[in-house]
Motif scaffolding. Structure first.
Motif, PDB file in Angstrom:
ATOM      1  N   LEU A 113     -35.177 -29.258 -24.119  1.00 15.66           N
ATOM      2  CA  LEU A 113     -34.363 -29.365 -22.903  1.00 15.66           C
ATOM      3  C   LEU A 113     -33.754 -28.015 -22.526  1.00 15.66           C
ATOM      4  N   ALA A 114     -33.189 -27.327 -23.498  1.00 15.35           N
ATOM      5  CA  ALA A 114     -32.550 -26.032 -23.231  1.00 15.35           C
ATOM      6  C   ALA A 114     -33.557 -25.031 -22.686  1.00 15.35           C
ATOM      7  N   ASP A 115     -34.741 -25.006 -23.266  1.00 16.69           N
ATOM      8  CA  ASP A 115     -35.794 -24.079 -22.829  1.00 16.69           C
ATOM      9  C   ASP A 115     -36.207 -24.369 -21.387  1.00 16.69           C
ATOM     10  N   THR A 116     -36.346 -25.628 -21.047  1.00 16.80           N
ATOM     11  CA  THR A 116     -36.738 -26.004 -19.687  1.00 16.80           C
ATOM     12  C   THR A 116     -35.647 -25.657 -18.683  1.00 16.80           C
ATOM     13  N   ILE A 117     -34.414 -25.974 -19.018  1.00 16.76           N
ATOM     14  CA  ILE A 117     -33.311 -25.647 -18.114  1.00 16.76           C
ATOM     15  C   ILE A 117     -33.238 -24.140 -17.905  1.00 16.76           C
ATOM     16  N   ASP A 118     -33.354 -23.385 -18.988  1.00 18.13           N
ATOM     17  CA  ASP A 118     -33.323 -21.927 -18.879  1.00 18.13           C
ATOM     18  C   ASP A 118     -34.473 -21.416 -18.016  1.00 18.13           C
ATOM     19  N   ALA A 119     -35.672 -21.934 -18.225  1.00 15.91           N
ATOM     20  CA  ALA A 119     -36.829 -21.487 -17.439  1.00 15.91           C
ATOM     21  C   ALA A 119     -36.642 -21.790 -15.952  1.00 15.91           C
ATOM     22  N   CYS A 120     -36.079 -22.947 -15.650  1.00 14.17           N
ATOM     23  CA  CYS A 120     -35.854 -23.312 -14.249  1.00 14.17           C
ATOM     24  C   CYS A 120     -34.754 -22.468 -13.613  1.00 14.17           C
ATOM     25  N   ALA A 121     -33.701 -22.199 -14.362  1.00 12.59           N
ATOM     26  CA  ALA A 121     -32.519 -21.541 -13.802  1.00 12.59           C
ATOM     27  C   ALA A 121     -32.599 -20.017 -13.793  1.00 12.59           C
ATOM     28  N   LYS A 127     -41.399 -16.409 -10.088  1.00  7.98           N
ATOM     29  CA  LYS A 127     -40.551 -17.372  -9.374  1.00  7.98           C
ATOM     30  C   LYS A 127     -39.090 -16.925  -9.362  1.00  7.98           C
ATOM     31  N   SER A 128     -38.379 -17.412  -8.377  1.00  7.52           N
ATOM     32  CA  SER A 128     -36.933 -17.225  -8.301  1.00  7.52           C
ATOM     33  C   SER A 128     -36.250 -18.351  -9.066  1.00  7.52           C
ATOM     34  N   PRO A 129     -34.964 -18.183  -9.405  1.00  6.49           N
ATOM     35  CA  PRO A 129     -34.249 -19.292 -10.049  1.00  6.49           C
ATOM     36  C   PRO A 129     -34.227 -20.519  -9.131  1.00  6.49           C
ATOM     37  N   TRP A 130     -34.350 -21.682  -9.729  1.00  9.77           N
ATOM     38  CA  TRP A 130     -34.314 -22.922  -8.955  1.00  9.77           C
ATOM     39  C   TRP A 130     -32.882 -23.256  -8.566  1.00  9.77           C
ATOM     40  N   GLN A 131     -32.755 -23.963  -7.465  1.00 13.55           N
ATOM     41  CA  GLN A 131     -31.465 -24.501  -7.065  1.00 13.55           C
ATOM     42  C   GLN A 131     -31.133 -25.684  -7.973  1.00 13.55           C
ATOM     43  N   ILE A 132     -29.854 -25.931  -8.131  1.00 16.64           N
ATOM     44  CA  ILE A 132     -29.390 -26.965  -9.058  1.00 16.64           C
ATOM     45  C   ILE A 132     -29.977 -28.344  -8.741  1.00 16.64           C
ATOM     46  N   ASP A 133     -30.154 -28.665  -7.472  1.00 16.24           N
ATOM     47  CA  ASP A 133     -30.711 -29.975  -7.103  1.00 16.24           C
ATOM     48  C   ASP A 133     -32.121 -30.159  -7.645  1.00 16.24           C
ATOM     49  N   PHE A 134     -32.909 -29.102  -7.634  1.00 20.89           N
ATOM     50  CA  PHE A 134     -34.278 -29.183  -8.142  1.00 20.89           C
ATOM     51  C   PHE A 134     -34.282 -29.376  -9.655  1.00 20.89           C
ATOM     52  N   ILE A 135     -33.328 -28.742 -10.341  1.00 21.63           N
ATOM     53  CA  ILE A 135     -33.237 -28.899 -11.791  1.00 21.63           C
ATOM     54  C   ILE A 135     -32.811 -30.327 -12.136  1.00 21.63           C
ATOM     55  N   TYR A 136     -31.814 -30.849 -11.418  1.00 25.92           N
ATOM     56  CA  TYR A 136     -31.410 -32.259 -11.605  1.00 25.92           C
ATOM     57  C   TYR A 136     -32.621 -33.179 -11.434  1.00 25.92           C
ATOM     58  N   ASP A 137     -33.355 -32.977 -10.338  1.00 24.26           N
ATOM     59  CA  ASP A 137     -34.501 -33.845 -10.050  1.00 24.26           C
ATOM     60  C   ASP A 137     -35.550 -33.765 -11.155  1.00 24.26           C
ATOM     61  N   LEU A 138     -35.828 -32.562 -11.638  1.00 19.52           N
ATOM     62  CA  LEU A 138     -36.810 -32.411 -12.712  1.00 19.52           C
ATOM     63  C   LEU A 138     -36.352 -33.147 -13.971  1.00 19.52           C
ATOM     64  N   LEU A 139     -35.095 -32.973 -14.341  1.00 23.54           N
ATOM     65  CA  LEU A 139     -34.587 -33.639 -15.541  1.00 23.54           C
ATOM     66  C   LEU A 139     -34.667 -35.162 -15.404  1.00 23.54           C
ATOM     67  N   LYS A 140     -34.291 -35.679 -14.246  1.00 23.44           N
ATOM     68  CA  LYS A 140     -34.378 -37.130 -14.022  1.00 23.44           C
ATOM     69  C   LYS A 140     -35.822 -37.612 -14.122  1.00 23.44           C
ATOM     70  N   GLU A 141     -36.726 -36.858 -13.496  1.00 23.54           N
ATOM     71  CA  GLU A 141     -38.142 -37.238 -13.481  1.00 23.54           C
ATOM     72  C   GLU A 141     -38.760 -37.201 -14.885  1.00 23.54           C
ATOM     73  N   GLU A 142     -38.354 -36.238 -15.691  1.00 20.48           N
ATOM     74  CA  GLU A 142     -38.962 -36.056 -17.010  1.00 20.48           C
ATOM     75  C   GLU A 142     -38.249 -36.812 -18.133  1.00 20.48           C
ATOM     76  N   SER A 143     -37.142 -37.456 -17.812  1.00 19.41           N
ATOM     77  CA  SER A 143     -36.431 -38.253 -18.810  1.00 19.41           C
ATOM     78  C   SER A 143     -37.333 -39.394 -19.277  1.00 19.41           C
ATOM     79  N   GLY A 144     -37.517 -39.501 -20.581  1.00 14.94           N
ATOM     80  CA  GLY A 144     -38.384 -40.537 -21.143  1.00 14.94           C
ATOM     81  C   GLY A 144     -39.848 -40.146 -21.162  1.00 14.94           C
ATOM     82  N   LYS A 145     -40.186 -39.066 -20.509  1.00 20.37           N
ATOM     83  CA  LYS A 145     -41.556 -38.542 -20.550  1.00 20.37           C
ATOM     84  C   LYS A 145     -41.567 -37.309 -21.447  1.00 20.37           C
ATOM     85  N   ASN A 146     -41.043 -36.218 -20.907  1.00 23.43           N
ATOM     86  CA  ASN A 146     -40.975 -34.975 -21.666  1.00 23.43           C
ATOM     87  C   ASN A 146     -39.775 -34.965 -22.604  1.00 23.43           C
TER      88      ASN A 146
END
Length: 177
Positions: A113-121, A127-146
């Motif tokens: 999780l930490a590695d993914t958040i760091d890579a996104c942010a 790539k440029s740093p992602w906006q917080i909304d995109f990081i939230y969406d990715l975490l929600k989407e990958e919960s229970g998968k990744n």
């Protein structure tokens, strides 16, 4: 450095006191050791990687473990595990071992999780740093998968604090480098 600090923040937010903090942070810092053996032109490519290049990058956990085997008495086993297992997925579709769910050690689930958040942010060549909304969406989407669903919820609930860590370390690194 960022991943090491983020894993500590996640563990603190989760109230996990069973993991040794210095070992946890060191594991977060060293998880990508194998990337030292991946050609820079692949890692720094300002484009999508080819299938062959992706296969090369996916070797970095095994390469990292091979490198650290020379020094394995110098590192706690959890650090070596983080180097090998940080691309395992909650759903079992990760690599290189294909571990699933709680078969993945808790420390590794936090590092993932930490590695993914760091890579996104964080800024990358491609790539440029992602906006917080995109990081939230990715975490929600990958919960229970990744990612472990419980840890993912904790990250989502504490994302502002975690992103502040990323921002602070980036500012320090930009001044030093």
């Amino acid at each position: 450095q960022r991943v090491g600090e983020i894993v500590g923040a996640i563990a603190d937010a989760a109230g996990i006191n069973t993991l040794d903090r210095p070992t946890l942070k060191l594991a977060g810092q060293m998880h990508d050791t194998g990337k030292l053996l991946i050609p820079r032109e692949i890692l720094d490519a300002p484009r999508s990687l080819s299938l062959e290049e992706k296969k090369i990058v996916q070797k970095h956990p095994l390469l990292g473990l091979a490198v650290t085997q020379w020094y394995k008495k110098e590192f706690p086993q959890e650090v070596l595990d983080s180097i090998l297992m940080h691309h395992e997925r909650w759903d079992g579709e990760g690599y290189p071992l294909g571990l699933k769910g709680e078969k993945i050690p808790l420390m590794i689930r936090i590092i993932s999780l930490a590695d993914t958040i760091d890579a996104c942010a964080s800024r990358r060549v491609y790539k440029s740093p992602w906006q917080i909304d995109f990081i939230y969406d990715l975490l929600k989407e990958e919960s229970g998968k990744n990612f472990d669903p419980e840890l993912t919820k904790i990250c989502i609930d504490n994302l502002d604090n975690i992103l502040e860590i990323v921002k602070t370390i980036n500012l320090i690194m930009n001044k030093v480098c």
